[in-house]
Design a protein around this motif. Sequence first.
Motif, PDB file in Angstrom:
ATOM      1  N   ALA A   1      -1.113  53.778  -7.456  1.00 48.77           N
ATOM      2  CA  ALA A   1      -2.234  52.880  -7.554  1.00 48.77           C
ATOM      3  C   ALA A   1      -1.821  51.850  -8.526  1.00 48.77           C
ATOM      4  CB  ALA A   1      -3.610  53.757  -8.271  1.00 48.77           C
TER       5      ALA A   1
ATOM      6  N   PHE B   1       5.584  36.759  -5.632  1.00 48.58           N
ATOM      7  CA  PHE B   1       6.248  35.617  -5.319  1.00 48.58           C
ATOM      8  C   PHE B   1       7.030  35.665  -4.048  1.00 48.58           C
ATOM      9  CE2 PHE B   1       9.918  32.377  -6.186  1.00 48.58           C
ATOM     10  CZ  PHE B   1       8.979  31.301  -6.742  1.00 48.58           C
ATOM     11  N   GLY B   2       7.258  36.955  -3.586  1.00 51.37           N
ATOM     12  CA  GLY B   2       7.650  37.004  -2.265  1.00 51.37           C
ATOM     13  C   GLY B   2       9.282  36.704  -2.083  1.00 51.37           C
TER      14      GLY B   2
ATOM     15  N   PHE C   1      -0.593  40.793 -12.537  1.00 50.03           N
ATOM     16  CA  PHE C   1       0.119  41.695 -13.416  1.00 50.03           C
ATOM     17  C   PHE C   1       1.221  42.460 -12.904  1.00 50.03           C
ATOM     18  CE2 PHE C   1      -4.272  40.784 -15.220  1.00 50.03           C
ATOM     19  CZ  PHE C   1      -3.565  40.447 -16.643  1.00 50.03           C
TER      20      PHE C   1
ATOM     21  N   ASP D   1     -10.426  44.278  -7.608  1.00 52.91           N
ATOM     22  CA  ASP D   1      -9.253  44.920  -8.259  1.00 52.91           C
ATOM     23  C   ASP D   1      -8.009  43.877  -8.185  1.00 52.91           C
ATOM     24  OD1 ASP D   1     -10.505  47.389  -8.230  1.00 52.91           O
ATOM     25  OD2 ASP D   1      -8.899  48.610  -7.330  1.00 52.91           O
TER      26      ASP D   1
ATOM     27  N   SER E   1     -12.809  52.559  -1.923  1.00 51.51           N
ATOM     28  CA  SER E   1     -12.716  53.944  -2.123  1.00 51.51           C
ATOM     29  C   SER E   1     -11.873  54.616  -3.428  1.00 51.51           C
ATOM     30  CB  SER E   1     -11.960  54.872  -0.840  1.00 51.51           C
ATOM     31  OG  SER E   1     -12.652  54.549   0.452  1.00 51.51           O
ATOM     32  N   THR E   2     -12.460  54.078  -4.451  1.00 59.47           N
ATOM     33  CA  THR E   2     -11.813  54.091  -5.765  1.00 59.47           C
ATOM     34  C   THR E   2     -11.834  55.684  -6.157  1.00 59.47           C
ATOM     35  OG1 THR E   2     -12.522  52.023  -6.687  1.00 59.47           O
ATOM     36  CG2 THR E   2     -11.909  53.598  -8.194  1.00 59.47           C
TER      37      THR E   2
HETATM   38  C1  LIG Z   1       3.693  37.264 -10.735  1.00 62.76           C
HETATM   39  C2  LIG Z   1       4.244  38.289  -9.966  1.00 62.76           C
HETATM   40  C3  LIG Z   1       5.465  38.019  -9.066  1.00 62.76           C
HETATM   41  C4  LIG Z   1       6.028  39.071  -8.490  1.00 62.76           C
HETATM   42  N1  LIG Z   1       7.370  38.657  -7.623  1.00 62.76           N
HETATM   43  C5  LIG Z   1       7.844  39.442  -6.768  1.00 62.76           C
HETATM   44  C6  LIG Z   1       8.826  39.174  -6.037  1.00 62.76           C
HETATM   45  O1  LIG Z   1       8.986  38.042  -5.822  1.00 62.76           O
HETATM   46  N2  LIG Z   1       9.340  40.094  -5.145  1.00 62.76           N
HETATM   47  C7  LIG Z   1       8.895  41.560  -5.453  1.00 62.76           C
HETATM   48  O2  LIG Z   1       9.474  42.409  -4.783  1.00 62.76           O
HETATM   49  N3  LIG Z   1       7.986  42.031  -6.135  1.00 62.76           N
HETATM   50  C8  LIG Z   1       7.387  40.921  -6.908  1.00 62.76           C
HETATM   51  N4  LIG Z   1       6.333  41.197  -7.737  1.00 62.76           N
HETATM   52  C9  LIG Z   1       5.992  42.728  -7.826  1.00 62.76           C
HETATM   53  C10 LIG Z   1       5.194  43.281  -6.847  1.00 62.76           C
HETATM   54  O3  LIG Z   1       3.939  42.556  -6.520  1.00 62.76           O
HETATM   55  C11 LIG Z   1       4.819  44.667  -7.364  1.00 62.76           C
HETATM   56  O4  LIG Z   1       5.847  45.344  -7.423  1.00 62.76           O
HETATM   57  C12 LIG Z   1       3.810  45.276  -6.244  1.00 62.76           C
HETATM   58  O5  LIG Z   1       2.810  44.483  -6.057  1.00 62.76           O
HETATM   59  C13 LIG Z   1       3.260  46.623  -6.917  1.00 62.76           C
HETATM   60  O6  LIG Z   1       2.562  47.188  -5.916  1.00 62.76           O
HETATM   61  P1  LIG Z   1       1.436  48.340  -5.963  1.00 62.76           P
HETATM   62  O7  LIG Z   1       1.014  48.748  -4.869  1.00 62.76           O
HETATM   63  O8  LIG Z   1       2.209  49.491  -7.017  1.00 62.76           O
HETATM   64  O9  LIG Z   1       0.167  47.642  -7.007  1.00 62.76           O
HETATM   65  P2  LIG Z   1      -0.749  46.728  -6.606  1.00 62.76           P
HETATM   66  O10 LIG Z   1      -0.436  45.653  -5.605  1.00 62.76           O
HETATM   67  O11 LIG Z   1      -1.508  46.250  -7.897  1.00 62.76           O
HETATM   68  O12 LIG Z   1      -1.883  47.437  -5.979  1.00 62.76           O
HETATM   69  C14 LIG Z   1      -2.568  48.782  -6.480  1.00 62.76           C
HETATM   70  C15 LIG Z   1      -3.562  49.126  -5.547  1.00 62.76           C
HETATM   71  O13 LIG Z   1      -4.083  50.128  -5.986  1.00 62.76           O
HETATM   72  C16 LIG Z   1      -5.642  50.371  -6.001  1.00 62.76           C
HETATM   73  N5  LIG Z   1      -6.259  51.126  -6.827  1.00 62.76           N
HETATM   74  C17 LIG Z   1      -6.251  51.172  -8.158  1.00 62.76           C
HETATM   75  N6  LIG Z   1      -6.885  52.025  -8.821  1.00 62.76           N
HETATM   76  C18 LIG Z   1      -7.409  52.873  -7.606  1.00 62.76           C
HETATM   77  C19 LIG Z   1      -7.862  54.022  -7.680  1.00 62.76           C
HETATM   78  N7  LIG Z   1      -8.696  54.644  -8.925  1.00 62.76           N
HETATM   79  N8  LIG Z   1      -8.306  54.611  -6.517  1.00 62.76           N
HETATM   80  C20 LIG Z   1      -8.011  54.029  -5.358  1.00 62.76           C
HETATM   81  N9  LIG Z   1      -7.297  52.808  -5.458  1.00 62.76           N
HETATM   82  C21 LIG Z   1      -6.944  52.255  -6.639  1.00 62.76           C
HETATM   83  C22 LIG Z   1      -5.961  48.877  -5.961  1.00 62.76           C
HETATM   84  O14 LIG Z   1      -7.141  48.552  -5.326  1.00 62.76           O
HETATM   85  C23 LIG Z   1      -4.738  48.225  -5.503  1.00 62.76           C
HETATM   86  O15 LIG Z   1      -4.964  47.790  -3.875  1.00 62.76           O
HETATM   87  C24 LIG Z   1       5.615  40.250  -8.558  1.00 62.76           C
HETATM   88  C25 LIG Z   1       4.663  40.238  -9.360  1.00 62.76           C
HETATM   89  C26 LIG Z   1       3.921  39.622  -9.871  1.00 62.76           C
HETATM   90  C27 LIG Z   1       2.554  40.008 -10.832  1.00 62.76           C
END
Ligand SMILES: Cc1cc2nc3c(=O)[nH]c(=O)nc-3n(C[C@H](O)[C@H](O)[C@H](O)COP(=O)(O)OP(=O)(O)OC[C@H]3O[C@@H](n4cnc5c(N)ncnc54)[C@H](O)[C@@H]3O)c2cc1C
Length: 369
Positions: free
Chosen positions: A209, A45-46, A303, A37, A179-180
């Motif tokens: 997600a 970027f952290g 993304f 995924d 575990s999608t």
């Molecule tokens: C290039 C870039 C730079 C960034 N820089 C920063 C920064 O400097 N500082 C900052 O604070 N933020 C930053 N961000 C943003 C930050 O990374 C995101 O806000 C954060 O990772 C979002 O987390 P998330 O858990 O919502 O999504 P994700 O990290 O995408 O995780 C989603 C999770 O859901 C799971 N999933 C998807 N579908 C299903 C399903 N049907 N069933 C079960 N699990 C599922 C996936 O396996 C995944 O583990 C950046 C993002 C990008 C892309």
Amino acid sequence: MNADIIVVGGGVVGTALAYGFARQGLSVLVLDGEDGDMRAARANFGLVWVQGKGAKAPAYHDLTRQSANLWPTFLQELEGCVETRIDYARPGGLFYCLSDHEYEARDALNKRMHNQAEYADTRMVDRRELERMMPAVTFGSEVVGASYCLADGHANPLQLLAALQQAITALGSKLLFRSTVGSIRPEKTGFTVHATSGSFRAPKVVVAAGLATPLLTEPLGFTIPLRSERGQLLVTERLAPILPYPASGLRQTADGTVMIGATKEEATDRGVTVASATKLALRATRIIPALSAARLVRQWSGFRVMPPDGSPIYAQSERYPGLFAAACHSGVTLAAAHAAIVAPAMIAGRLSRDLAAFSNGRFDVQKCA
Ligand SMILES: Cc1cc2nc3c(=O)[nH]c(=O)nc-3n(C[C@H](O)[C@H](O)[C@H](O)COP(=O)(O)OP(=O)(O)OC[C@H]3O[C@@H](n4cnc5c(N)ncnc54)[C@H](O)[C@@H]3O)c2cc1C
């Protein structure tokens, strides 16, 4: 019931919320997706970043600021639960300006934000002051100065994710990888969540997600509008410490590598391009020409999870109370708030009161009118 609450998604948003629930004594089951995924949590970027955030959305700016202020305590508590250590520092952060025009625009933004609220921690620094702050750097001739915010910092996002995942287990809750979740079915009491690893029941479900969130909520009439935005990053080999301050788009990690990022692109494939690498490297070397001699070791893309107005979405379904969604950009910055503010508000049923500005209802034009 298999748990008090099921969290769908084990990225940095889902795990921070799950950690917050577990700390409140709830039994949590986190269902995460497949190894392949796309995870924004592994591509980012952290930065733990405040300046410029929520320039047009004061509630988002306030939450960001609260989260950045909570980060030291959040980190201490998290590190108290697990073996993993997280590189984190809060020396303040910079936004470099490469022309008088950029400098004036940044100054105007800071003044506008200061007018919204009394924050005295962001100011412009001219080139001479920058040179005093960073004696190991010879700046490029175009660097006019920077804006400097004391509230900014940076962290290792991979260590953060690993620590959150470990903490969930350490607090007695469960995290299942591969575990999608295919669907969520509302029952008379609670929900059944159907995943590739089995079916699970709980009175509450939080969908976090990332970009897949709408796929699970939409069939239940629970609209969470999101768009993706590709970002590409570069990282150099380890260098001697030269950058004591993280900057928007340029930071040196605790290991010595220099991260250069990130583009903002409308694209749907995971590819990395020469054009983006060129653009990123060019700006970085205009700021610090010596970086042109550094070897690049990796380029990657991820993304961003972007709500239409850029502010986070924390919402509860009106039709199916107990079903929640959380989606945002800046999940690293907001991790502390997710654990300490958003998770408790979801449990206590205070979401619509304490975090009303982040409801999905704000996108409902008819309701808003
Ligand atoms: C290039 C870039 C730079 C960034 N820089 C920063 C920064 O400097 N500082 C900052 O604070 N933020 C930053 N961000 C943003 C930050 O990374 C995101 O806000 C954060 O990772 C979002 O987390 P998330 O858990 O919502 O999504 P994700 O990290 O995408 O995780 C989603 C999770 O859901 C799971 N999933 C998807 N579908 C299903 C399903 N049907 N069933 C079960 N699990 C599922 C996936 O396996 C995944 O583990 C950046 C993002 C990008 C892309």
